[in-house]
Motif scaffolding. Sequence first.
Motif, PDB file in Angstrom:
ATOM      1  N   UNK A 102      -6.156 -19.155   5.048  1.00 43.98           N
ATOM      2  CA  UNK A 102      -6.355 -18.165   6.119  1.00 43.98           C
ATOM      3  C   UNK A 102      -5.389 -16.984   6.051  1.00 43.98           C
ATOM      4  N   UNK A 103      -4.387 -17.040   5.183  1.00 42.23           N
ATOM      5  CA  UNK A 103      -3.429 -15.930   5.097  1.00 42.23           C
ATOM      6  C   UNK A 103      -4.116 -14.639   4.660  1.00 42.23           C
ATOM      7  N   UNK A 104      -3.744 -13.507   5.233  1.00 36.37           N
ATOM      8  CA  UNK A 104      -4.269 -12.219   4.752  1.00 36.37           C
ATOM      9  C   UNK A 104      -3.920 -12.034   3.280  1.00 36.37           C
ATOM     10  N   UNK A 105      -4.820 -11.442   2.525  1.00 38.96           N
ATOM     11  CA  UNK A 105      -4.612 -11.311   1.080  1.00 38.96           C
ATOM     12  C   UNK A 105      -3.360 -10.502   0.756  1.00 38.96           C
ATOM     13  N   UNK A 106      -3.019  -9.538   1.630  1.00 41.02           N
ATOM     14  CA  UNK A 106      -1.817  -8.739   1.383  1.00 41.02           C
ATOM     15  C   UNK A 106      -0.568  -9.617   1.363  1.00 41.02           C
ATOM     16  N   UNK A 107      -0.542 -10.609   2.261  1.00 41.68           N
ATOM     17  CA  UNK A 107       0.657 -11.428   2.381  1.00 41.68           C
ATOM     18  C   UNK A 107       0.766 -12.419   1.232  1.00 41.68           C
ATOM     19  N   UNK A 108      -0.344 -12.724   0.577  1.00 42.08           N
ATOM     20  CA  UNK A 108      -0.314 -13.623  -0.578  1.00 42.08           C
ATOM     21  C   UNK A 108      -0.054 -12.871  -1.878  1.00 42.08           C
ATOM     22  N   UNK A 109      -0.101 -11.556  -1.803  1.00 44.85           N
ATOM     23  CA  UNK A 109      -0.027 -10.717  -2.994  1.00 44.85           C
ATOM     24  C   UNK A 109       1.429 -10.388  -3.319  1.00 44.85           C
ATOM     25  N   UNK A 110       1.916 -10.794  -4.477  1.00 39.64           N
ATOM     26  CA  UNK A 110       3.308 -10.480  -4.828  1.00 39.64           C
ATOM     27  C   UNK A 110       3.565  -8.989  -4.953  1.00 39.64           C
ATOM     28  N   UNK A 111       2.516  -8.216  -5.182  1.00 34.69           N
ATOM     29  CA  UNK A 111       2.691  -6.779  -5.362  1.00 34.69           C
ATOM     30  C   UNK A 111       3.181  -6.132  -4.074  1.00 34.69           C
ATOM     31  N   UNK A 112       2.627  -6.570  -2.928  1.00 35.29           N
ATOM     32  CA  UNK A 112       3.036  -5.974  -1.658  1.00 35.29           C
ATOM     33  C   UNK A 112       4.506  -6.247  -1.353  1.00 35.29           C
ATOM     34  N   UNK A 113       4.915  -7.496  -1.497  1.00 33.79           N
ATOM     35  CA  UNK A 113       6.322  -7.801  -1.187  1.00 33.79           C
ATOM     36  C   UNK A 113       7.260  -7.147  -2.201  1.00 33.79           C
ATOM     37  N   UNK A 114       6.794  -6.969  -3.445  1.00 35.49           N
ATOM     38  CA  UNK A 114       7.612  -6.263  -4.435  1.00 35.49           C
ATOM     39  C   UNK A 114       7.751  -4.788  -4.050  1.00 35.49           C
ATOM     40  N   UNK A 115       6.680  -4.206  -3.493  1.00 38.09           N
ATOM     41  CA  UNK A 115       6.759  -2.824  -3.018  1.00 38.09           C
ATOM     42  C   UNK A 115       7.808  -2.700  -1.917  1.00 38.09           C
ATOM     43  N   UNK A 116       7.839  -3.701  -1.050  1.00 38.14           N
ATOM     44  CA  UNK A 116       8.834  -3.688   0.021  1.00 38.14           C
ATOM     45  C   UNK A 116      10.244  -3.862  -0.547  1.00 38.14           C
ATOM     46  N   UNK A 117      10.408  -4.799  -1.477  1.00 34.09           N
ATOM     47  CA  UNK A 117      11.726  -4.996  -2.088  1.00 34.09           C
ATOM     48  C   UNK A 117      12.198  -3.706  -2.757  1.00 34.09           C
ATOM     49  N   UNK A 118      11.289  -3.042  -3.422  1.00 38.39           N
ATOM     50  CA  UNK A 118      11.622  -1.796  -4.099  1.00 38.39           C
ATOM     51  C   UNK A 118      12.037  -0.735  -3.078  1.00 38.39           C
ATOM     52  N   UNK A 119      11.332  -0.724  -1.926  1.00 33.38           N
ATOM     53  CA  UNK A 119      11.660   0.237  -0.869  1.00 33.38           C
ATOM     54  C   UNK A 119      13.048  -0.038  -0.291  1.00 33.38           C
ATOM     55  N   UNK A 120      13.411  -1.319  -0.142  1.00 35.94           N
ATOM     56  CA  UNK A 120      14.757  -1.656   0.352  1.00 35.94           C
ATOM     57  C   UNK A 120      15.827  -1.128  -0.607  1.00 35.94           C
ATOM     58  N   UNK A 121      15.570  -1.278  -1.903  1.00 38.58           N
ATOM     59  CA  UNK A 121      16.528  -0.777  -2.887  1.00 38.58           C
ATOM     60  C   UNK A 121      16.603   0.745  -2.845  1.00 38.58           C
ATOM     61  N   UNK A 122      15.473   1.394  -2.566  1.00 38.15           N
ATOM     62  CA  UNK A 122      15.465   2.861  -2.466  1.00 38.15           C
ATOM     63  C   UNK A 122      16.281   3.336  -1.269  1.00 38.15           C
ATOM     64  N   UNK A 123      16.269   2.556  -0.180  1.00 39.02           N
ATOM     65  CA  UNK A 123      17.124   2.884   0.974  1.00 39.02           C
ATOM     66  C   UNK A 123      18.585   2.794   0.550  1.00 39.02           C
ATOM     67  N   UNK A 124      18.934   1.704  -0.140  1.00 41.59           N
ATOM     68  CA  UNK A 124      20.324   1.497  -0.565  1.00 41.59           C
ATOM     69  C   UNK A 124      20.801   2.629  -1.463  1.00 41.59           C
ATOM     70  N   UNK A 125      19.889   3.127  -2.297  1.00 37.74           N
ATOM     71  CA  UNK A 125      20.274   4.202  -3.227  1.00 37.74           C
ATOM     72  C   UNK A 125      20.156   5.595  -2.590  1.00 37.74           C
ATOM     73  N   UNK A 126      19.685   5.663  -1.343  1.00 40.41           N
ATOM     74  CA  UNK A 126      19.571   6.946  -0.663  1.00 40.41           C
ATOM     75  C   UNK A 126      18.326   7.723  -1.005  1.00 40.41           C
TER      76      UNK A 126
END
Length: 826
Positions: free
Chosen positions: A597-621
């Motif tokens: 029943x999980x939404x496909x976005x939440x099962x998709x490693x690509x989405x969470x990787x996009x978020x992880x990448x965004x967190x690193x972009x915040x850290x780097x300014x």
Amino acid sequence: MKTLILTEKREAGYQAASTLGDSILGGDEKKLGDVSKTKGYLEGDKYLLCWASGHLFTQIKPSQINANYQLFKKFENKEDYKMPNLVNEIKTEQAAEQNKQRQIKILKELLSRNDINEIIVMTDADEEGEAIGRDMLYKIVKKLPTNKITRAFNSGSFKAKEAVEKALNEREPIDTPKYNRLYDTQQVRSKGDYITGMKLIKALCDTYGRKLYTGRVKGVITALIGNREEEIKNFIPKDFYSITGKKGVIELKHFFYEEQEDENGKMSKTKQERYYEKSILEEVEKRLYKVGLIGFIEEYSKEITTTKNRPLPLSGTDFASEMMGKYKITYKQCNEILDYLRTNGFTTYPGTNGRYFSKNDNADVQNAFLTAKKYFNAEAAEYSKDVPIFDDKKAAKQNHTPLSPTAKLPTQRDVNEWQNQKLPKIKEGYELIAKRILVHFMPDDEIEKQSLTINIDDLLFFVSGQKAIKQGWRELLGQEIKNTLFETELKKGDQIDLDKIERKTGQTKCPVLFNEKTLTDIMLNISKVVDDMIKEETDPQKLQQLKKDRKLLKDAEGIGTDRTREQIISDLINEEIVLNTKDGLILSQNGNILYRVLPKHLKDPIMTAQWENAFEEIRRGEKAGNDVLAEIDNTIMNEMIPGIVNEPNKEYVMSNENKKVESDIKCPLCGGVLVETAKTYKCEHNEYKNGQQSGCKFSIFKDQTKFFGRAINGKDLPALFQATKEDPYKDGKAGIYIDPTNQYFVVAVFEQRESTPGELIETPKTFKLNDKFVFKNVYYKDLTKTEAKKLLEGNEVTLKRKTKDGKAYELKVKLDEDKPGSVVKI
């Protein structure tokens, strides 16, 4: 006037105090540790030190924000599940733990003093440390006693004078942009994970009436485990074929090239040795026999070379993967080893994702090199700045430098102490870290390599061999090269006729369940999941997008962080979404429902990787924190919530609730039919809805390993339900039977032997006295016979134990009257 130093943990506080050279504090670490435990802070001539005991403030539950946000209380309007205001309503409150309340009170008193001329925040050198430090500063008192607030970023040990001095000498204002960005990263990560978890869990629990816990990374892990179970379930072995050729004692392998497009869109050739179509193999064999197995030497080479790449220094997750794979210890134990080594001053900060150093780290690397060289007595090692582990560009993308030994050289006494700890493999862990630094300064290897390729009617065969002239750095890692050179007088262009060819057959192997190590590896190298998707995709546009996604996943360096991956896996097990069985990790009944029943976005490693990448972009300014948080919230509200609350999978869930047990056995309490769940056998009238149990209470766990020696199955039930106390069902450690009056229903009957009243009987797992028993292992150590007898006679007993880092403590216990065999702390 005094300087107030704030640390994250008590140990860091008193260890740092011992290095400051303060005339009142002194340098006796043990004495300072005792005082710190009693007072909650330390005061010297020039310095005050206080600590937080981890996070002093926690995010409040959604139900505390709004009563309508509580689980299993359905919204009338499905749109309300988007909870658009939640992101702005997140609040924190003081942690309830007594030790944290004590520190808040002490900090309030210290931060109200008028003799403070500077506050130095020296919490851990990471995102969480930044947040904890600022909570200590800004959430406890309204006005701080000074405007001079600095940040000392200590990525080394608080025991090491050099590391503490370096951090203090290089301290900068707390509002330096790089520290602000680090704090913003933590806040966005924390709030993003909060709204992801809380909104989706609320929607899932209300929609399906079950405790379905998930989150940004948890959803991907649930999908990985579920996908693997599906692969195994649907696996059909596939035959494959290969050909070898013989010339005297030389065995050559037939190979061919396949063209494949790489992630940059370029075509490249990959060597293949297997045929999956028997007819193609047969055609190849016909061609070979048609020309009499006669061909010519297409290539022959023999050269002496050195290996360019050596194993890199380790991140925290790299360390865990290596240790779990080699020594079969748990992820948790790996992290405990890192914490132990860092706390005791032997290695650097454990929560690193780094594998490279910047050139500015030269002094630290040189210290690590000297320590490792002395420890291993590696006279051949020579320091140089011109080694590949120095890479400014790659180091800039890391949160910390790699795991490294500090300047503190372990003595034989230290090593002996490591080996006497309950925590296993501390010595091996230290040596792994030290070797991965030292190896880059060891002499080169010198390898003689040999390669022979023959061509028979454009069909290729090859053989290769090698021999180490000098093993060099390989000896340090135990990766010596064996001699596989072969003797031949052949040279390029010579004719050759094979003596014979042989067909070899095999079958593809079924995938195996993930365990902690393999799941950790795939979390760290999540791009491999997309590799499989690329192989199966035929749509050119989707294929191109997948290749971009794969690059993103590689840049994000996996899902989760080095300090959160172990905790996330542990949470899924504790929340009973995942079961850790002897065969591997599988989904529970709730886990299987969540997988569907999980939404496909939440099962998709690509989405969470996009978020992880965004967190690193915040850290780097490179990105603003508020923009990233808004993107996350919009994705949840518009792309995930509607897919849950519209109940597309409700029919599947309802049809897979329970399986009826195929037998005539009835519930001993109410006579109802027995049904089977993932972990239990229970009465059909034992219902669990909206998070609450109702109806008949009969339920027994399948896992009876503790007493019975194994889990029970449907075949055991008839004999188990017919068993009695006098004639229990036996097939292992003890006999068991069903007692409807016992809260656990399954009762153990241990092997009886003739004994005199008052005689203490010892079994492999227990001590028994008259009609009482107690399990031997209590708080990670076996009871002595004297302790066991006192407990079984109804007395209180004081036990002496040690913490994971070797500190002695005492606790008083007595026999637990409600749980047979167990003890309870007094």
